[in-house]
Structure formats: C-alpha cells, structure tokens
Design a protein around this motif. Sequence first.
Motif, short mmCIF file in Angstrom:
data_model
loop_
_atom_site.label_atom_id
_atom_site.label_comp_id
_atom_site.label_asym_id
_atom_site.label_seq_id
_atom_site.Cartn_x
_atom_site.Cartn_y
_atom_site.Cartn_z
N TRP A 71 0.80 -1.22 0.00
CA TRP A 71 0.00 0.00 0.00
C TRP A 71 0.84 1.27 0.00
O TRP A 71 0.27 2.37 0.02
N LEU A 72 2.15 1.18 0.00
CA LEU A 72 2.98 2.38 0.12
C LEU A 72 2.74 3.42 -0.97
O LEU A 72 2.76 4.63 -0.66
N PRO A 73 2.50 3.05 -2.23
CA PRO A 73 2.18 4.12 -3.20
C PRO A 73 0.95 4.92 -2.80
O PRO A 73 0.96 6.16 -2.85
N TYR A 74 -0.11 4.22 -2.38
CA TYR A 74 -1.33 4.92 -1.96
C TYR A 74 -1.12 5.70 -0.68
O TYR A 74 -1.55 6.86 -0.57
N THR A 75 -0.52 5.08 0.32
CA THR A 75 -0.38 5.75 1.62
C THR A 75 0.51 6.98 1.53
O THR A 75 0.22 8.01 2.16
N LEU A 274 -12.81 -0.33 -7.00
CA LEU A 274 -11.82 -0.09 -8.05
C LEU A 274 -11.52 -1.41 -8.75
O LEU A 274 -11.21 -2.41 -8.09
N ALA A 275 -11.60 -1.41 -10.06
CA ALA A 275 -11.30 -2.60 -10.85
C ALA A 275 -10.19 -2.30 -11.84
O ALA A 275 -10.11 -1.19 -12.38
N GLY A 276 -9.31 -3.27 -12.07
CA GLY A 276 -8.29 -3.14 -13.10
C GLY A 276 -8.84 -3.63 -14.43
O GLY A 276 -9.38 -4.74 -14.51
N GLU A 277 -8.70 -2.84 -15.45
CA GLU A 277 -9.25 -3.20 -16.76
C GLU A 277 -8.71 -4.54 -17.24
O GLU A 277 -9.43 -5.33 -17.86
N LYS A 314 -8.09 1.97 -16.42
CA LYS A 314 -7.68 1.47 -17.73
C LYS A 314 -6.22 1.03 -17.72
O LYS A 314 -5.34 1.72 -17.21
N GLY A 315 -5.98 -0.15 -18.29
CA GLY A 315 -4.62 -0.66 -18.44
C GLY A 315 -4.05 -1.35 -17.22
O GLY A 315 -2.96 -1.92 -17.29
N ALA A 316 -4.76 -1.31 -16.10
CA ALA A 316 -4.22 -1.87 -14.85
C ALA A 316 -4.58 -3.34 -14.70
O ALA A 316 -5.62 -3.80 -15.17
N TRP A 326 -1.22 3.26 -10.86
CA TRP A 326 -1.67 3.32 -9.48
C TRP A 326 -2.20 4.71 -9.11
O TRP A 326 -3.15 4.84 -8.33
N GLU A 327 -1.61 5.75 -9.68
CA GLU A 327 -1.99 7.10 -9.29
C GLU A 327 -3.43 7.42 -9.72
O GLU A 327 -4.11 8.21 -9.07
N VAL A 328 -3.89 6.79 -10.81
CA VAL A 328 -5.27 7.00 -11.25
C VAL A 328 -6.23 6.53 -10.17
O VAL A 328 -7.18 7.24 -9.80
N GLY A 329 -6.00 5.33 -9.63
CA GLY A 329 -6.84 4.82 -8.56
C GLY A 329 -6.75 5.67 -7.31
O GLY A 329 -7.76 5.93 -6.64
N ALA A 330 -5.54 6.12 -6.96
CA ALA A 330 -5.37 6.94 -5.77
C ALA A 330 -6.14 8.25 -5.90
O ALA A 330 -6.75 8.73 -4.93
N GLN A 331 -6.15 8.83 -7.09
CA GLN A 331 -6.92 10.06 -7.31
C GLN A 331 -8.41 9.82 -7.17
O GLN A 331 -9.15 10.66 -6.66
#
Length: 336
Positions: A71-75, A274-277, A314-316, A326-331
Amino acid sequence: MPVASRHALKWSAQSNNYIPDWDLPSNTTRHFVQTPQGHLELLVVDPPATHQRREQALFFQHGAFGCASVWLPYTSYLSRLGYPCYALSLRGHGASWVPGMAELWCTTKAILVQDMVAGMEWTRVEEMRKRDCNTANIVLVGHSMGGGLVQYALSEELVTVTGLILCAPAPGSGVLDVFVNFIRTDPLFVPRFLLYGLHPRAMLPTTVHVHRQLFSPEYPDDKLEDFARYLPESEAITWLLGSILEFTDFRIVVQRSIIGLKGGAPDRERILILAGELDVMMDVRMMRRLAKRYRDAEAYTEDRGDGVRMVVVKGAGHHVQNDLQWEVGAQRVVDF
C-alpha cells in the motif's frame, strides 16, 4: 531474462523479506500490534506536520501473498493530502509473526479477521489520541482476498466504518469464479500444486506467474523483481478455499456496518469499487456484479448509483495499487 526467475520453495517457518525501516518512505513508521498469538506489523503514514489532518483516517488490508508495504504508493500519496494512513500485515505476512507452515496453511478467514480487528482497534485508539477526542472516522480499504476479508468483517458486524473502498476485491458472493479465472490463465496450476506437495507458492512459483496474474503486460521487469522480493513464503490456503461460497450478508454491510448507510439514504457515496481493466482474476464483469449486489442491498434507489461507485482503471492489472496506473486509482480514492 529476470522475469523467468523461479522462487526456491521453503518448507520451514521463517521470517519473510520486508522493507527495512531505513528504506520506508518519509513520514512512514513501523509499529507492532501485540496480540495473544504474536505481533502484527502496522505501517503508519502520518500527514506532514505542515498539513491539516483530514477528518477520515484510512485503514488498508492486503490480500493473499501481500503485506502492508503493497500500500505504500497509496499511503504516501494520500498522506501528503492530509489523510492519516494505517496498513496492516496479517500473521505470516510482511514483518508480522510467522506461524508454522501447516498452521498457516490451515488458518481460516475467521482467524485472520481477528488480526484485522486488532489492527483496526489499535488504529482507532491511536487516532483518538492524536485528535484528543473520543471518536475516529475510519475508511476501510481492502485489496483482493483482503477485500473479501473486510467484507466478511463488516458482514459479521465486527467493525463499523464511515466508508468502504474495495480494490479488485474477492467478491463477498464467493470466489469460485476467481479460481476458474486463475486456472484458465494458468492451466498447469493444479498438477503443479500437487507436484509441489500442496505448497502455497505453487500459485506463484516464478516471476512470470506473478506478472501474468497480478500486473499489466507493460509492468517493467525491474519493478517486478523488486515487488516479488516481498511476497510471503507461504499462505493460508484454508482462507482461500473457505471463501469459495458466499460469505457476506450485503444488507448487513450497507445497512448496519457502514455509518451513514444505516437506516436510510447516505449524504454521499460510501462504497467505492476499483477494478483493473486487465485484471485476469477479479475481472471487470465480476466487479460490476459485486457493485450490483451492494446497490440491490440498499433500502432505497436513486439515479446517482445508490451509494456505490465503481471505477475501472484502464490498463491496470490485479494490483491496481501497485501497477503503472496506481496514481489514477489513488486520485479516485481522494475524489470519493
């Protein structure tokens, strides 16, 4: 090629690899929640001192073969916006205590949810201390099988939260379709599992398998190698098998365990999926069905989505919080 590297199976209980304290991002500290069985790793990521502390704290639960550091990118991102973040490693994962091989193999979701509840209680007390008040607003975030675990905890009314974020979650209706997808993308899994003596890492024995099951095709080899270093040596297979059939009462989740959905319409959406495409396990169709189950469990209907928002990144791949996007989901989490 590096992505072809095979993991050496280990049959004895030992510590997992985890990011050392000095390599953790700034504002991130490692704590240990003491339980009767052993200590549980909890990464705490506080907002910078110059930022106002937001009303909601976020508690993150990893899934199978995960740990708190996924979770470090999100946190790191969310804490810079003022959100205090807490990420737990279940027993046998990350820097938490490691049961024996057979003991972990046979660990059930009912046992693992005790770890999660202990981590959330520690978080609640810590938030009340830091805010000098007697309440704490916690948004619960779960990924994959951890997403299933948080749904189970809410369904059993073990915790209450102000919001729920599910990242490519195991659906509370049961994971039989997940196993079907897994075998479809890896048809040699069953014979390999038997050949490896039912060793859990037969699910992800090489970085090729890690890449195929968890990430998008474009995910780079160097990032993949680094991610694979921190995969646990074993896993609670009984946890996975015990989730094949429906394990969530969706009405209890939305009408009792998420504050604001109880007894009437919420003032805003309280569930985000959140779903990955390109997720090959918890695919988009499965996530749409899950969103519908939660909407159908509401005590009302309205055009804006009935308190449930679903986002497709998209693309995940399956690890939407670690993939290149990851940043798209975090936003989307911040927007939610």
